[in-house]
Design a protein around this motif. Structure first.
Motif, short mmCIF file in Angstrom:
data_model
loop_
_atom_site.label_atom_id
_atom_site.label_comp_id
_atom_site.label_asym_id
_atom_site.label_seq_id
_atom_site.Cartn_x
_atom_site.Cartn_y
_atom_site.Cartn_z
N THR A 137 4.55 -4.08 -9.61
CA THR A 137 4.86 -3.25 -8.58
C THR A 137 3.93 -2.26 -7.96
N ASN A 141 -2.52 -3.76 -7.11
CA ASN A 141 -2.20 -5.46 -7.52
C ASN A 141 -1.72 -6.23 -6.44
N HIS A 142 -0.83 -5.70 -5.65
CA HIS A 142 -0.28 -6.11 -4.38
C HIS A 142 -1.63 -6.52 -3.23
#
Length: 301
Positions: A137, A141-142
């Motif tokens: 989340t 990393n998104h």
């Protein structure tokens, strides 16, 4: 003696003002040094410090012979030197840039924004890292996935530990660390800048030939203090960021002392490790201070 007492009586208000600070250091810094002797004893709580048998340098020898010794030294020095390489020059650069700002409202805004992270607790900082760097989340990393990459478990990677520890420390402490340099820059004679402007010097030249030489003694003193604590890595953030996956990079002397001393109840052994850390820091402080005094004539004493 009479002359000394007369001077105290003449300036007794200043000595009274100094008394609480003196009492603090005596009570909390010097008196507890009595307990250092347990590093040379096989301490037993039932017998107390005086009743415990002497073992000499047995605990130090055990630490030096342990398989973790060089790992702890490497991790502690690596983290400290990495933090020094990034964390030491950035507050200086920030202070020099802020000093050149002529728009006072914008300058105060930048100062507020850079100072604010200093007042965020270490627990909150580590919590922010956990949220932002989560492999599922986390915002970072998104972004990585959005760019076509694979998610990275940053906090579970030994390779990323030192970088995350140092960069978060720089973000938290850069603005606060710049205060001392801004205070030193405030004492620079404005006439020097006015004369240099008349001579055609630009901002970079004024920073190089006026500002930096003016704050150089302050820079040297701060550098001596930081080099004198090179073996000391902040326990709280290191321990909170530590897990079984990044232990190869995150186990430092302070966390090792906590685990062996408080959790493992090896009080004498942990005291020996902590004393070794303090002695190395003291030797470094004296050495660096002497070198600085010889090269620049600026030193702590």
């Amino acid at each position: 003696m009479k002359l000394f007492l007369r001077k105290i009586g003449k300036h007794y208000q200043l000595y009274l003002l100094f008394l609480p600070t003196l009492a603090y250091f005596v009570i909390f810094q010097y008196i507890p040094m009595y307990g250092v002797q347990i590093a040379f004893k096989d301490f037993m709580a039932t017998r107390g410090i005086l009743g415990s048998p002497w073992v000499g340098f047995e605990h130090f020898q055990r630490f030096f012979d342990s398989f973790q010794f060089w790992t702890l030294i490497q991790n502690t020095l690596g983290l400290s030197l990495y933090g020094l390489a990034l964390g030491f020059p950035i507050p200086i650069i920030l202070a020099l840039l802020l000093n050149q700002l002529s728009h006072q409202r914008f300058k105060r805004f930048v100062q507020t924004v850079t100072y604010a992270p200093h007042f965020v607790s270490t627990v909150v900082i580590v919590g922010m890292l956990t949220i932002f760097l989560s492999p599922r989340t986390g915002l970072i990393n998104h972004l990585i996935i959005g760019l076509g990459g694979d998610p990275v478990f940053f906090l579970g990677s030994a390779e990323w530990f030192k970088t995350l520890h140092v960069l978060s420390g720089v973000w938290q402490g850069a603005g606060w660390g710049a205060i001392i340099y801004l205070a030193a820059l405030a004492g620079v004679d404005p006439g020097l800048h006015e004369a240099s402007i008349i001579d055609g010097a630009n901002k970079l030249q004024r920073i190089r030939y006026i500002d930096i030489p003016s704050i150089l003694p302050t820079i040297i003193i701060v550098l001596i203090l930081q080099l004198g604590s090179i073996m000391t890595v902040g326990f709280e953030k290191t321990f909170l960021m530590q897990n079984s996956l990044n232990l190869d990079s995150s186990e430092v002397i302070s966390t090792y002392v906590y685990k062996t001393g408080l959790l493992g109840s090896q009080y004498s052994f942990s005291a020996a490790v902590g004393l070794f850390d303090s002695v190395v820091n003291f030797i470094l402080l004296v050495t660096v201070n002497r070198i600085a005094k010889k090269l620049t004539e600026t030193s702590l004493w």
